[in-house]
Design a protein around this motif. Structure first.
Motif, PDB file in Angstrom:
ATOM      1  N   ARG A 168     -36.785 -71.997 -60.354  1.00 21.10           N
ATOM      2  CA  ARG A 168     -35.658 -71.125 -60.000  1.00 21.10           C
ATOM      3  C   ARG A 168     -35.078 -71.602 -58.675  1.00 21.10           C
ATOM      4  O   ARG A 168     -35.818 -71.957 -57.755  1.00 21.10           O
ATOM      5  CB  ARG A 168     -36.103 -69.681 -59.868  1.00 21.10           C
ATOM      6  N   PHE A 169     -33.756 -71.561 -58.610  1.00 18.67           N
ATOM      7  CA  PHE A 169     -33.041 -72.040 -57.438  1.00 18.67           C
ATOM      8  C   PHE A 169     -32.082 -70.959 -56.943  1.00 18.67           C
ATOM      9  O   PHE A 169     -31.893 -69.938 -57.610  1.00 18.67           O
ATOM     10  CB  PHE A 169     -32.293 -73.332 -57.784  1.00 18.67           C
ATOM     11  N   LYS A 170     -31.479 -71.208 -55.805  1.00 15.96           N
ATOM     12  CA  LYS A 170     -30.562 -70.241 -55.211  1.00 15.96           C
ATOM     13  C   LYS A 170     -29.365 -69.977 -56.124  1.00 15.96           C
ATOM     14  O   LYS A 170     -28.925 -68.841 -56.264  1.00 15.96           O
ATOM     15  CB  LYS A 170     -30.097 -70.749 -53.848  1.00 15.96           C
ATOM     16  N   ASP A 171     -28.851 -71.030 -56.741  1.00 13.61           N
ATOM     17  CA  ASP A 171     -27.661 -70.881 -57.578  1.00 13.61           C
ATOM     18  C   ASP A 171     -27.573 -72.061 -58.549  1.00 13.61           C
ATOM     19  O   ASP A 171     -28.449 -72.926 -58.588  1.00 13.61           O
ATOM     20  CB  ASP A 171     -26.396 -70.790 -56.709  1.00 13.61           C
ATOM     21  N   PHE A 172     -26.513 -72.083 -59.323  1.00 10.50           N
ATOM     22  CA  PHE A 172     -26.321 -73.123 -60.321  1.00 10.50           C
ATOM     23  C   PHE A 172     -26.202 -74.503 -59.685  1.00 10.50           C
ATOM     24  O   PHE A 172     -26.732 -75.490 -60.216  1.00 10.50           O
ATOM     25  CB  PHE A 172     -25.063 -72.823 -61.153  1.00 10.50           C
ATOM     26  N   ASN A 173     -25.535 -74.591 -58.562  1.00 12.23           N
ATOM     27  CA  ASN A 173     -25.359 -75.874 -57.891  1.00 12.23           C
ATOM     28  C   ASN A 173     -26.705 -76.507 -57.537  1.00 12.23           C
ATOM     29  O   ASN A 173     -26.915 -77.704 -57.759  1.00 12.23           O
ATOM     30  CB  ASN A 173     -24.493 -75.689 -56.638  1.00 12.23           C
TER      31      ASN A 173
END
Length: 94
Positions: free
Chosen positions: A32-37
């Motif tokens: 999981r990351f902060k956002d799609f980017n």
């Protein structure tokens, strides 16, 4: 032909790759990351690793989540190639 991991090697995967789950003939991990980017950037880096190793993951991405499954189709299951790529992926995220 690539050799499938034997039972002894499979038994040590939990210590070698503690964040990965053994699911049948796949090693799986979710990120999981902060956002799609950030997720897309991670996937780009993994793609470069995979291409260099000539071993490509099965993966799924929705927004900030990336699921990766590794298996060696030529071996009919898990091989040292999967372990090597999983370790390289882990090194990307520290």
């Amino acid at each position: 032909m690539v050799e499938k991991l034997d039972e002894t090697a499979r038994a040590t995967l939990g210590t070698k790759l503690p964040d990965w789950q053994l699911a049948g003939e796949h090693l799986k991990r979710s990120f999981r990351f902060k956002d799609f980017n950030e997720a897309w950037g991670f996937m780009s880096r993994v793609a470069l690793l995979a291409e260099a190793q000539d071993h490509h993951p099965e993966w799924f991405n929705v927004y900030n989540k990336v699921d990766i499954a590794l298996t060696t189709h030529d071996a009919g299951g898990l091989s040292a190639r999967d372990v090597r790529l999983a370790k390289a992926i882990d090194a990307l995220i520290g």
